[in-house]
Design a protein around this motif. Sequence first.
Motif, PDB file in Angstrom:
ATOM      1  N   TYR A 174      44.405  16.401  31.887  1.00  0.00           N
ATOM      2  CA  TYR A 174      44.453  15.089  32.542  1.00  0.00           C
ATOM      3  C   TYR A 174      45.897  14.620  32.729  1.00  0.00           C
ATOM      4  O   TYR A 174      46.271  14.106  33.784  1.00  0.00           O
ATOM      5  N   GLY A 217      46.392  14.220  36.386  1.00  0.00           N
ATOM      6  CA  GLY A 217      46.198  12.828  36.760  1.00  0.00           C
ATOM      7  C   GLY A 217      44.802  12.479  37.231  1.00  0.00           C
ATOM      8  O   GLY A 217      44.591  11.420  37.792  1.00  0.00           O
ATOM      9  N   SER A 218      43.839  13.362  37.027  1.00  0.00           N
ATOM     10  CA  SER A 218      42.471  13.110  37.467  1.00  0.00           C
ATOM     11  C   SER A 218      41.513  13.652  36.415  1.00  0.00           C
ATOM     12  O   SER A 218      41.631  14.812  36.001  1.00  0.00           O
ATOM     13  N   ASP A 275      38.250  14.241  36.785  1.00  0.00           N
ATOM     14  CA  ASP A 275      37.368  15.259  37.362  1.00  0.00           C
ATOM     15  C   ASP A 275      38.063  16.608  37.501  1.00  0.00           C
ATOM     16  O   ASP A 275      37.495  17.646  37.162  1.00  0.00           O
ATOM     17  N   VAL A 276      39.278  16.604  37.985  1.00  0.00           N
ATOM     18  CA  VAL A 276      40.013  17.855  38.161  1.00  0.00           C
ATOM     19  C   VAL A 276      40.380  18.432  36.796  1.00  0.00           C
ATOM     20  O   VAL A 276      40.357  19.644  36.607  1.00  0.00           O
ATOM     21  N   SER A 331      47.475  16.942  46.311  1.00  0.00           N
ATOM     22  CA  SER A 331      46.736  15.704  46.536  1.00  0.00           C
ATOM     23  C   SER A 331      45.373  15.760  45.851  1.00  0.00           C
ATOM     24  O   SER A 331      44.863  14.740  45.398  1.00  0.00           O
ATOM     25  N   ALA A 351      44.815  17.143  43.005  1.00  0.00           N
ATOM     26  CA  ALA A 351      45.082  16.925  41.594  1.00  0.00           C
ATOM     27  C   ALA A 351      45.592  15.521  41.310  1.00  0.00           C
ATOM     28  O   ALA A 351      45.972  15.212  40.203  1.00  0.00           O
ATOM     29  N   GLY A 352      45.622  14.651  42.307  1.00  0.00           N
ATOM     30  CA  GLY A 352      46.032  13.278  42.067  1.00  0.00           C
ATOM     31  C   GLY A 352      47.514  13.048  42.257  1.00  0.00           C
ATOM     32  O   GLY A 352      47.995  11.950  42.066  1.00  0.00           O
ATOM     33  N   ALA A 362      48.336  10.527  47.421  1.00  0.00           N
ATOM     34  CA  ALA A 362      47.983   9.364  46.608  1.00  0.00           C
ATOM     35  C   ALA A 362      48.986   8.243  46.815  1.00  0.00           C
ATOM     36  O   ALA A 362      50.184   8.473  46.891  1.00  0.00           O
ATOM     37  N   PRO A 416      49.274   8.619  39.129  1.00  0.00           N
ATOM     38  CA  PRO A 416      48.074   8.656  38.292  1.00  0.00           C
ATOM     39  C   PRO A 416      48.256   7.785  37.063  1.00  0.00           C
ATOM     40  O   PRO A 416      49.352   7.675  36.527  1.00  0.00           O
TER      41      PRO A 416
END
Length: 120
Positions: free
Chosen positions: A33, A37-38, A40-41, A88, A90-91, A104, A108
């Motif tokens: 994370y 920065g995401s 879900d990813v 993008s 991956a945030g 973004a 994040p």
Amino acid sequence: MVPEPLRPLRSNALPSAFCVVVAERRLLTNLAYHLLGSVDVAEHAVLETYTAWYTTADDPQDDIDIPFNWLVRTLVRICIGLLETSPSLAGGQTADPAGRLQGANRPPQRWGPWHSKPML
């Protein structure tokens, strides 16, 4: 009702092993994370990491001294691969050839103990 007597803890008890696995996954998810920065990813990257571990043949696995180190190394490689192929997704933000930021609109969010939202 008679209380059940306390049993001594066994060092090889299943709950202990389960706690270790849960803690390991939490650490890997937090690392992913913070790199991506995401949530879900990050979950996707951790899933790919465990898939790589469990699909590795037994002989190469036996040569690994510290499996957690292997998992961290593999996770970081997967995260870097995700950032290189699709920042993008991956945030992150990407820059066009002129240096203008795309993707973004904000960085994040990072959560820590000083925020109200708990870490993953």
